[in-house]
Design an enzyme around this catalytic site. Structure first.
Site, PDB file in Angstrom:
ATOM      1  N   LYS A 184      46.028  40.922  47.749  1.00 27.36           N
ATOM      2  CA  LYS A 184      46.439  41.853  48.719  1.00 27.36           C
ATOM      3  C   LYS A 184      47.640  40.914  49.626  1.00 27.36           C
ATOM      4  O   LYS A 184      48.652  42.201  50.063  1.00 27.36           O
ATOM      5  CB  LYS A 184      45.456  40.796  49.853  1.00 27.36           C
ATOM      6  N   TRP A 188      33.651  35.234  53.065  1.00 26.52           N
ATOM      7  CA  TRP A 188      34.409  34.742  52.122  1.00 26.52           C
ATOM      8  C   TRP A 188      33.849  33.346  52.104  1.00 26.52           C
ATOM      9  O   TRP A 188      33.900  32.610  50.697  1.00 26.52           O
ATOM     10  CB  TRP A 188      36.189  35.115  51.865  1.00 26.52           C
ATOM     11  N   ASP A 240      41.503  28.676  51.080  1.00 28.77           N
ATOM     12  CA  ASP A 240      41.594  29.888  50.295  1.00 28.77           C
ATOM     13  C   ASP A 240      42.082  30.964  51.412  1.00 28.77           C
ATOM     14  O   ASP A 240      42.607  31.953  52.484  1.00 28.77           O
ATOM     15  CB  ASP A 240      40.146  31.581  50.713  1.00 28.77           C
TER      16      ASP A 240
END
Length: 367
Positions: free
Chosen positions: A203, A105, A179
């Site tokens: 999530k 990511w 993030d």
């Protein structure tokens, strides 16, 4: 239906209490005669839902008063473009942004930012195959970076920062952009150490479609001219996330999750439960040579636990047996293979113990 345990990395398991409440309120929210999905985002009913969600999230994370909480669209991947378009204007162009590459990511963030700035790869864990965070003294930070980007929990690779790195002295005070998509609200965080925290909700907060951005107020108002108005944080903040129609139902479910967290002891209590769950699962994986976890002990994620069968020819049999036991979504990401158990806040400890029981039984049968 017998109990199902969903280990999906996202969209992921939600608390049953939240789903039950949403079901009960589906056709008529609090006597309004409307479903939340039917409400105007500017009507008093939805505004009350939105204000409660912002208030509860600020309380749960102890967000300082000089930070804005935004609900946006586009997911974490969308923010990979939105963030540089909002922040590289802090510096004279062409601005430099430092990236710490710890997995898939942060790699996506780095690649996208190249379109808008001089993206400097200040450190990478690629040599370790993303099994450890690069040592802080190896980071090649820029002296005048607009910001430093990190992914504090790599959902695919299973790496987690234990705290915010200290970068100010080497960068001239550049803010950290983090993030936190897959571990936000799972552990205590000192928000004041970051300039921006962002994450897709699917999530650990709510359904796919809503993205949370927590941004320090002095970082607003620096958007590049090419930044679309709907993605300009300053405009979104001034409109209380109503510059355009927000993902109303996603905000509503997120708000229910925030209330659930508060009823269950808040972030501090959730962190203790997550430590217990992670210790149980890692403890078993470390006790056997049948399964392998390759992440360094110092940075193992409490949320996403990747592991491999030493004999990978057994993978399909493992997944089929897990499905029979109603242990779902254990297949690892296609980019890395293997298995992955995501044990977010809503995963009860009973789910983890059920998984461990299956791991033991499968090993006895095939070991």
């Amino acid at each position: 239906m017998s109990q199902v345990y969903n280990f999906s990395a996202g969209p992921a398991v939600l608390p049953k209490e939240v789903l039950q409440q949403a079901a009960e309120e589906m056709l008529d929210w609090h006597g309004s005669g409307m479903s939340v999905m039917e409400m105007s985002h500017r009507g008093k009913e939805f505004i009350s839902i939105y204000e409660a969600a912002v208030r509860d999230l600020r309380e749960l994370l102890a967000v300082p008063a000089n930070y804005k909480i935004l609900f946006m669209q586009g997911g974490g991947i969308g923010q990979n473009a939105i963030i540089p378009m909002n922040l590289v204007g802090l510096k004279t162009q062409p601005a430099t942004v430092d990236f710490i590459l710890t997995g898939s990511w942060s790699g996506k963030s780095f690649k996208e930012a190249k379109k808008y700035c001089n993206a400097n790869l200040a450190a990478t864990a690629e040599d370790s195959k993303f099994t450890a965070i690069p040592a802080r003294d190896s980071w090649r930070l820029s002296k005048d970076a607009a910001y430093v980007h990190i992914c504090t929990n790599e959902t695919i690779d299973g790496i987690e920062f234990q705290d915010a790195p200290d970068v100010a002295a080497d960068t001239g005070g550049a803010p950290i952009v983090a993030d936190m998509s897959s571990h936000i609200l799972s552990r205590a965080v000192d928000v004041s150490k970051y300039g921006v925290i962002f994450g897709g909700a699917q999530k650990n907060i709510g359904p796919a479609g809503v993205t949370v951005v927590i941004v320090r107020e002095d970082l607003l108002g620096h958007a590049l001219p090419i930044c679309p108005s709907a993605f300009n944080w300053k405009l979104v903040a001034e409109a209380d996330s109503m510059y355009n129609t927000p993902p109303t139902y996603g905000i509503y479910i997120a708000g229910l999750v925030f209330q659930w967290l508060k009823r269950n002891g808040g972030v501090a209590a959730m962190e203790q439960r997550n430590i217990e769950k992670a210790n149980l699962l890692y403890g078993y994986l470390d006790s056997t040579e049948f399964y392998i976890n390759r992440v360094d002990n110092s940075c193992r994620s409490r949320m996403n636990v990747p592991f491999y069968l030493r004999d990978e020819s057994l993978n399909e049999a493992f997944l089929a047996g897990a499905k029979e036991r109603r242990l779902l979504q254990l297949k690892g990401h296609k980019s890395v293979g293997g298995m992955r158990a995501s044990i977010y806040n809503a995963m009860p400890i009973e789910g983890v113990t059920a998984l461990i029981d299956y791991l033991k039984d499968f090993e006895k049968k095939h070991g």
